[in-house]
Design an enzyme around this catalytic site. Structure first.
Site, short mmCIF file in Angstrom:
data_model
loop_
_atom_site.label_atom_id
_atom_site.label_comp_id
_atom_site.label_asym_id
_atom_site.label_seq_id
_atom_site.Cartn_x
_atom_site.Cartn_y
_atom_site.Cartn_z
N ASN A 152 0.66 -29.52 -30.36
CA ASN A 152 0.00 -28.37 -30.99
C ASN A 152 1.03 -27.29 -31.35
O ASN A 152 0.94 -26.68 -32.42
CB ASN A 152 -1.08 -27.80 -30.06
N ARG B 39 0.43 -17.31 -7.48
CA ARG B 39 0.11 -17.33 -8.92
C ARG B 39 0.43 -15.99 -9.55
O ARG B 39 0.95 -15.90 -10.66
CB ARG B 39 -1.38 -17.62 -9.14
N MET C 52 -0.42 -25.95 -18.63
CA MET C 52 -1.29 -26.44 -17.55
C MET C 52 -1.25 -25.51 -16.33
O MET C 52 -0.87 -25.92 -15.23
CB MET C 52 -0.89 -27.86 -17.16
N ASN D 284 -6.01 -20.04 -26.54
CA ASN D 284 -5.81 -21.34 -25.89
C ASN D 284 -6.58 -22.39 -26.68
O ASN D 284 -7.61 -22.08 -27.30
CB ASN D 284 -6.35 -21.31 -24.46
N HIS E 28 -8.57 -25.97 -26.14
CA HIS E 28 -9.16 -26.77 -25.07
C HIS E 28 -9.82 -27.99 -25.70
O HIS E 28 -10.55 -27.87 -26.68
CB HIS E 28 -10.19 -25.93 -24.30
N THR F 30 -9.46 -15.33 -21.24
CA THR F 30 -9.87 -14.30 -20.30
C THR F 30 -9.60 -14.84 -18.90
O THR F 30 -9.16 -15.99 -18.74
CB THR F 30 -11.37 -13.95 -20.43
N GLU G 114 -11.65 -15.85 -16.85
CA GLU G 114 -12.54 -16.99 -16.55
C GLU G 114 -11.97 -18.25 -17.20
O GLU G 114 -11.77 -18.28 -18.43
CB GLU G 114 -13.95 -16.72 -17.09
N ASP H 152 -11.25 -21.25 -19.24
CA ASP H 152 -11.86 -21.84 -20.44
C ASP H 152 -13.14 -21.10 -20.84
O ASP H 152 -14.05 -21.70 -21.44
CB ASP H 152 -12.15 -23.33 -20.23
C1 GRF Z 1 -4.27 -30.82 -25.89
O1 GRF Z 1 -5.26 -31.82 -25.82
C2 GRF Z 1 -4.88 -29.47 -25.64
O2 GRF Z 1 -6.19 -29.33 -26.13
C3 GRF Z 1 -4.90 -29.40 -24.13
O3 GRF Z 1 -3.72 -30.05 -23.74
C4 GRF Z 1 -3.29 -30.95 -24.75
C5 GRF Z 1 -1.92 -30.52 -25.15
O4 GRF Z 1 -1.31 -31.42 -26.04
N1 GRF Z 1 -5.01 -28.05 -23.69
P1 GRF Z 1 0.06 -31.02 -26.73
O5 GRF Z 1 1.05 -30.65 -25.62
O6 GRF Z 1 -0.18 -29.84 -27.63
O7 GRF Z 1 0.50 -32.22 -27.48
#
Ligand code: GRF
Length: 192
Positions: free
Chosen positions: A16, A67, A92, A109, A111, A143, A145, A147
């Site tokens: 991404n 954290r 993550m 973000n 998801h 936020t 919360e 996701d």
């Molecule tokens: C994607 O599926 C995204 O929606 C999720 O983690 C994955 C990340 O993939 N949060 P990449 O590292 O962008 O290839």
């Protein structure tokens, strides 16, 4: 309009992030990717960012006991980069208000589900297990919360009868990249 300066947070592959970098090569795109941060030292996405001349930084969460202390260090680092918008892309980490609050309305973000369905992990497996006919991806504001922030954009994909979590995940990833590019475009234009 001034192009918004974007930092992308990753933990892994970074596909991404790559899609955002490629979209931002167009000078008319309203954002530029100027910095990439990973909490994982050998995240594959870092090499791509470096190959594009984008500055990168590794901040390992293993060096922090809480954290909040990790989030404070990450926030301080990003505040020093003259950043307008943060895009989390496969980052993550569960983030605390220490990091999220200063960036409210300026942190996105992606998801891999049609939120509010399937927050958290293993979304493709759970969509199949629950017999969902439609699945997809969501870009949302972050936020405190998990996701749970306001939705910016969503895209659906069908769940096919013989799907496995892997085949469904590939189909979702196939629509994520264009979705994130479109969502960042909208948010970058809407900010002062
Ligand atoms: C994607 O599926 C995204 O929606 C999720 O983690 C994955 C990340 O993939 N949060 P990449 O590292 O962008 O290839």
């Amino acid at each position: 309009m001034r192009r918004k300066r974007v930092a992308v947070l990753i933990s892994g592959r970074g596909s991404n992030m790559r899609a955002l970098v490629e979209a931002a090569r167009n000078p008319s795109y309203p954002a530029e990717i100027v910095h990439v941060v990973s909490n994982i030292a050998d995240a594959p996405g870092l090499a791509f960012a470096q190959s594009q001349g984008i500055s990168t930084h590794v901040l390992s969460n293993k060096n922090f006991v809480t954290r909040e202390s990790f989030d404070a260090a990450l926030n301080a680092h990003i505040q020093g980069q003259n950043i307008d918008i943060i895009c989390c892309a496969g980052f993550m980490r569960i983030m605390t208000p220490v990091l999220v609050a200063p960036w409210e309305g300026r942190m996105l973000n992606i998801h891999p589900s049609l939120l509010p369905a399937f927050k958290g992990l293993h979304t493709h497996e759970r969509a199949i297990a629950e017999g969902a006919k439609t699945h997809g991806a969501t870009v949302h504001f972050v936020t405190a919360e998990l996701d749970g922030g306001p939705i910016v954009a969503q895209a659906p994909v069908p769940v096919l009868p013989d799907d496995t979590p892997d085949t469904l995940g590939e189909r979702v990833l196939g629509i994520e990249h264009a979705l994130y590019v479109r969502a960042l475009d909208m948010v970058a234009r809407s900010l002062p």
